[in-house]
Design a protein around this motif. Structure first.
Motif, PDB file in Angstrom:
ATOM      1  N   LYS A 185      39.943   1.459  -7.664  1.00  0.00           N
ATOM      2  CA  LYS A 185      38.483   1.448  -7.531  1.00  0.00           C
ATOM      3  C   LYS A 185      37.888   0.060  -7.767  1.00  0.00           C
ATOM      4  N   PHE A 186      38.750  -0.933  -8.047  1.00  0.00           N
ATOM      5  CA  PHE A 186      38.258  -2.286  -8.304  1.00  0.00           C
ATOM      6  C   PHE A 186      38.636  -3.250  -7.176  1.00  0.00           C
ATOM      7  N   PHE A 187      39.930  -3.428  -6.968  1.00  0.00           N
ATOM      8  CA  PHE A 187      40.385  -4.365  -5.935  1.00  0.00           C
ATOM      9  C   PHE A 187      40.059  -3.842  -4.533  1.00  0.00           C
ATOM     10  N   LEU A 188      39.797  -4.781  -3.636  1.00  0.00           N
ATOM     11  CA  LEU A 188      39.662  -4.460  -2.218  1.00  0.00           C
ATOM     12  C   LEU A 188      41.009  -4.715  -1.532  1.00  0.00           C
ATOM     13  N   LYS A 189      41.176  -4.118  -0.376  1.00  0.00           N
ATOM     14  CA  LYS A 189      42.415  -4.335   0.374  1.00  0.00           C
ATOM     15  C   LYS A 189      42.571  -5.819   0.714  1.00  0.00           C
ATOM     16  N   SER A 190      41.463  -6.471   0.991  1.00  0.00           N
ATOM     17  CA  SER A 190      41.503  -7.905   1.313  1.00  0.00           C
ATOM     18  C   SER A 190      41.919  -8.735   0.103  1.00  0.00           C
ATOM     19  N   ASP A 191      41.600  -8.244  -1.110  1.00  0.00           N
ATOM     20  CA  ASP A 191      42.017  -8.943  -2.329  1.00  0.00           C
ATOM     21  C   ASP A 191      43.543  -8.971  -2.421  1.00  0.00           C
ATOM     22  N   VAL A 243      35.581  -6.029 -11.802  1.00  0.00           N
ATOM     23  CA  VAL A 243      35.090  -5.127 -12.847  1.00  0.00           C
ATOM     24  C   VAL A 243      33.590  -5.331 -13.053  1.00  0.00           C
ATOM     25  N   ALA A 244      33.159  -6.599 -13.054  1.00  0.00           N
ATOM     26  CA  ALA A 244      31.728  -6.889 -13.208  1.00  0.00           C
ATOM     27  C   ALA A 244      30.921  -6.296 -12.050  1.00  0.00           C
ATOM     28  N   GLU A 245      31.472  -6.351 -10.850  1.00  0.00           N
ATOM     29  CA  GLU A 245      30.784  -5.770  -9.684  1.00  0.00           C
ATOM     30  C   GLU A 245      30.704  -4.254  -9.792  1.00  0.00           C
ATOM     31  N   ALA A 246      31.816  -3.626 -10.183  1.00  0.00           N
ATOM     32  CA  ALA A 246      31.827  -2.162 -10.319  1.00  0.00           C
ATOM     33  C   ALA A 246      30.891  -1.710 -11.427  1.00  0.00           C
ATOM     34  N   ALA A 247      30.733  -2.564 -12.443  1.00  0.00           N
ATOM     35  CA  ALA A 247      29.829  -2.228 -13.548  1.00  0.00           C
ATOM     36  C   ALA A 247      28.383  -2.139 -13.083  1.00  0.00           C
ATOM     37  N   ALA A 248      28.059  -2.794 -11.968  1.00  0.00           N
ATOM     38  CA  ALA A 248      26.703  -2.713 -11.409  1.00  0.00           C
ATOM     39  C   ALA A 248      26.574  -1.559 -10.410  1.00  0.00           C
ATOM     40  N   ILE A 249      27.714  -1.057  -9.908  1.00  0.00           N
ATOM     41  CA  ILE A 249      27.697  -0.005  -8.890  1.00  0.00           C
ATOM     42  C   ILE A 249      27.419   1.368  -9.492  1.00  0.00           C
ATOM     43  N   TYR A 250      28.127   1.713 -10.582  1.00  0.00           N
ATOM     44  CA  TYR A 250      28.058   3.094 -11.077  1.00  0.00           C
ATOM     45  C   TYR A 250      26.665   3.481 -11.588  1.00  0.00           C
ATOM     46  N   ALA A 303      38.824  -0.606   1.930  1.00  0.00           N
ATOM     47  CA  ALA A 303      38.904  -1.635   2.978  1.00  0.00           C
ATOM     48  C   ALA A 303      37.886  -2.748   2.770  1.00  0.00           C
ATOM     49  N   ASP A 304      36.710  -2.391   2.249  1.00  0.00           N
ATOM     50  CA  ASP A 304      35.652  -3.382   2.042  1.00  0.00           C
ATOM     51  C   ASP A 304      34.723  -2.888   0.937  1.00  0.00           C
ATOM     52  N   GLU A 305      33.635  -3.641   0.702  1.00  0.00           N
ATOM     53  CA  GLU A 305      32.723  -3.281  -0.387  1.00  0.00           C
ATOM     54  C   GLU A 305      32.042  -1.939  -0.144  1.00  0.00           C
ATOM     55  N   LYS A 306      31.744  -1.640   1.124  1.00  0.00           N
ATOM     56  CA  LYS A 306      31.126  -0.356   1.454  1.00  0.00           C
ATOM     57  C   LYS A 306      32.072   0.798   1.129  1.00  0.00           C
ATOM     58  N   ALA A 307      33.339   0.641   1.460  1.00  0.00           N
ATOM     59  CA  ALA A 307      34.334   1.677   1.175  1.00  0.00           C
ATOM     60  C   ALA A 307      34.553   1.827  -0.328  1.00  0.00           C
ATOM     61  N   ARG A 308      34.493   0.697  -1.056  1.00  0.00           N
ATOM     62  CA  ARG A 308      34.651   0.771  -2.509  1.00  0.00           C
ATOM     63  C   ARG A 308      33.494   1.547  -3.135  1.00  0.00           C
ATOM     64  N   ARG A 309      32.289   1.287  -2.662  1.00  0.00           N
ATOM     65  CA  ARG A 309      31.120   2.011  -3.186  1.00  0.00           C
ATOM     66  C   ARG A 309      31.244   3.511  -2.895  1.00  0.00           C
ATOM     67  N   GLU A 310      31.723   3.847  -1.702  1.00  0.00           N
ATOM     68  CA  GLU A 310      31.898   5.250  -1.339  1.00  0.00           C
ATOM     69  C   GLU A 310      32.964   5.905  -2.221  1.00  0.00           C
TER      70      GLU A 310
END
Length: 706
Positions: A76-82, A116-123, A150-157
């Motif tokens: 739920k943190f890393f993207l596939k591109s990462d 992690v910092a980005e996900a902390a703003a998502i939830y 796959a990307d930030e949109k998919a991570r948010r979903e």
């Protein structure tokens, strides 16, 4: 699942204080702490491991993938591109172990902190809006069944679905509570909308604490420790790196004692609350710390206090424990709301629950029962507790009570001291080999009981399960090879057939500032049964197999585990009155086939294993409730198994009861200990098997005594 051996086997050719750092990109500056640890670990794995894998690009890639999984277990943190961006570094770890800059760790570490910092703003944003639970959609929770987003949109979903599922769990719990409170005048029933909002608040609180720990409690050192352990456990599952505090905890567990204040703590939301005070402990003597107090801060003597709000209890304990005779200052909020500072001087605390304990089971025959949670040994204190000595004392007490058979319970016993298991086996057999131990590149050494005396020669049964490992497996295997005891339990035990030794890294590279590099628990030997077969992977097969609810945890499930093999059999003679396991097995199978309790247990285990294989979960309220109703019914049936088991008449030995004196906490813990075993379906069948074994053994024992 450990085994520590007291055999002087130092296979390393590393000189203390000397490191062969390669100049792969290094300046002439002295290496940092991380580089020192990496280089030491690399050399020790290569030169000291029992069966080292080649430390090459293939090894590096496996470590790389394992480390990413340890940092992002749910993907739920890393993207596939990462992962694709980091991929070129995946073959760099072998170079880092030989002295190259630790670019792989530093790159991953920087990226995970960002994600992690980005996900902390998502939830919080997702949980700020109501969920629609009428939509038919599903979530997959098993990380092995999904890829990185796959990307930030998919991570948010991905986050949305997980948060929706957690809210759905809380919502249904709240709705059940509303149903139970229906009709109570004092309780105003909330609407589904209000309960949904309350559920989201509860989920947010849970994730607030989770992210607080990730951001403020898990630092670079913690992530580096995970990195090193991804390396060591790729060599084999039981080679571990211990940072200083974990090394201390490991040694405390082995010794069954530690230096602390003697307070039992629990995690309650974001608070650390005192559950009870150990009688006679430093806290009990000091007198100010009480049950239900909340510990807010911890300071080492007069140093700056650390706020432990939001700490997991294990991290709070690490701060409170320390060296004997040193003061720890606690800032405590009492039940009446007052806040005060309490200074307590640490002293030795003995964890009695670690030690061997016995009881008597009365019934068709008088049976002795010995519970051994681990093969403990205090390696730092000549006069410290030893499991072999303690079991000998329990056997002596049971013999004085004239028991007709003894059951040794090694269920959930993860192992411990090799020296103690050899000595313990000698209580039940005359002189002879107990286990064979082979070092890297060497011949097997036979470890034998050299005392021809047998402390107990009566009927013996050993209980095991899939969590019985290492020293437990040596004990069970030796008794099985000699046909001295019947083994009762899982189809097979854990399957850990390796021996580890703990090395202090400071002994090889002393740290000038007085700090510590930690320790490496290194697999250096492999052990084999007296009959020549290894317990590695295969474990010990029970003579009497009982339905086992535990699975998917054994050594064979780990792809990095060492292989099974065998060596020549040692020379030994079977017990004069060998156990006829086949006869006992037939009787047990007939009993279980006719037993309503075992029939229900088998049905429930089949249902539970089907539930474990579920891959997707509905996010529709009605569908979820329907699934949960079915699951709850299955779990209730499982809980009902013990209702069909007859109560065992299990009591303490009188001398043990006298030791409790008037200590109410010890009396209560002992009462709970007995209660658990009173309605234990596995122990109940073990007693039945022992009754058969007593009858089977009687003729030969009578002839021996004539």
């Amino acid at each position: 699942m450990r085994l520590k051996v007291i055999i002087p086997v130092v296979l390393l050719s590393i000189s203390a204080g000397v490191l062969a750092f390669n100049k792969l990109g290094h300046t002439d500056d002295p290496p940092g702490r991380y580089e020192v640890i990496m280089n030491l670990v690399g050399q020790m794995l290569k030169e000291g491991h029992y069966q080292p894998k080649a430390i090459d690009d293939k090894f590096s890639t496996e470590v790389f993938n394992k480390y990413l999984r340890s940092l992002d277990t749910e993907k739920k943190f890393f993207l596939k591109s990462d992962v694709e961006k980091l991929l070129p570094l995946s073959t760099h770890i072998d170079d880092e172990l030989k002295g190259a800059p630790i670019d792989c760790f530093r790159s991953i570490n920087a990226l995970i902190k960002q994600r992690v910092a980005e996900a902390a703003a998502i939830y919080p944003e997702i949980l700020a809006q109501p969920f629609d639970f009428t939509v038919d959609e599903k979530v997959t929770l098993d990380p092995d069944k999904i890829d990185y987003p796959a990307d930030e949109k998919a991570r948010r979903e991905a986050w949305r679905k997980v948060l929706k599922y957690r809210t759905l769990e809380k919502l249904t719990d709240l709705q059940e509570m509303r149903e139970k409170d229906k009709g109570k005048d004092s309780v105003k029933a909330k609407t589904d909308t209000e309960l949904e909002a309350e559920a989201r608040v509860k989920v947010k609180q849970l994730y607030d604490r989770y992210f607080d720990r990730l951001k403020t409690r898990q630092n670079d050192n913690d992530r580096f420790n995970l990195y090193v352990n991804a390396i060591t456990t790729t060599m084999d599952p039981h080679t571990d790196y211990f940072p200083p505090d974990e090394k201390r905890a490991f040694e405390e567990q082995m010794a069954g004692k530690f230096f602390g204040i003697g307070a039992q703590l629990k995690e309650e939301g974001d608070k650390i609350r005192v559950v009870s005070i150990v009688t006679g402990s430093p806290s009990w003597k000091q007198g100010q710390l009480k049950a239900n107090d909340v510990i807010q801060k911890v300071a080492q003597g007069n140093a700056e206090p650390v706020d432990i709000t939001g700490y997991p209890v294990e991290d709070a304990v690490k701060l409170i424990r320390g060296k004997k005779g040193t003061p720890v200052k606690l800032t405590v909020k009492s039940a009446d709301g007052t806040v005060k500072d309490i200074t307590i001087v640490r002293d030795e605390i003995v964890t009695e629950e670690t030690f061997a304990k016995s009881a008597i089971i009365n019934g068709q025959h008088k049976i002795g029962y010995i519970y051994l949670p681990e093969f403990y040994a205090d390696f730092n204190d000549r006069n410290g507790a030893r499991s072999a000595d303690d079991v000998a004392k329990e056997v002596a007490k049971l013999k004085a009570e004239k028991v007709e058979g003894i059951i040794l319970d090694l269920r959930f016993n993860g192992g411990g001291s090799l020296q103690d298991v050899v000595q313990m086996a000698g209580l039940f057999i005359p002189e002879g080999p107990v286990v064979q131990v082979r070092s890297r590149g060497g011949d097997a050494v036979v470890l034998r009981d050299r005392d021809k005396n047998v402390q107990y020669d009566g009927p013996l049964a050993i209980m095991v399960n899939e969590y019985s490992a290492s020293a437990s497996e040596i004990m069970a295997a030796a008794m099985q090879d000699y046909k001295r005891a019947v083994i009762i339990g899982s189809t097979q035990t854990f399957g850990k057939g390796t021996v580890q030794r703990l090395f202090n890294l400071d002994d090889f590279y002393p740290v000038k500032d007085g700090g510590s590099l930690g320790a490496l628990k290194l697999t250096q030997q492999k052990f084999y049964r007296a009959n020549g077969g290894s317990t590695q992977l295969k474990g010990v097969a029970a003579d009497i197999v009982l339905p086992d609810p535990y699975y998917e945890i054994a050594e064979r499930k780990d792809s990095d585990a060492l292989a099974w093999d065998e060596i020549p059999r040692a020379s030994f003679a079977a017990w004069y009155n060998p156990v006829n396991a086949e006869s006992l097995k037939r009787n047990s199978e007939k009993r279980m086939a006719a037993s309503p309790a075992f029939k229900l247990l088998n049905e429930n285990l089949s249902t539970l294993k089907k539930l474990e294989k579920q891959e997707t979960y509905s996010l529709n309220l009605q569908t979820y409730k329907s699934e949960q109703k079915s699951n709850t019914a299955a779990l209730k049936k499982y809980d009902a198994v013990n209702d069909k088991v007859k109560e065992l008449n299990i009591i303490n030995i009188k001398s043990d009861m006298e030791k409790f004196g008037g200590d109410s906490s010890k009396i209560a813990r002992n009462k709970d200990w007995l209660k658990v075993r009173t309605k234990d379906i596995y122990l109940d069948e073990a007693v039945n098997v022992m009754n058969d074994l007593i009858v089977q053994s009687l003729p030969k024992m009578q002839r021996k005594n004539q």
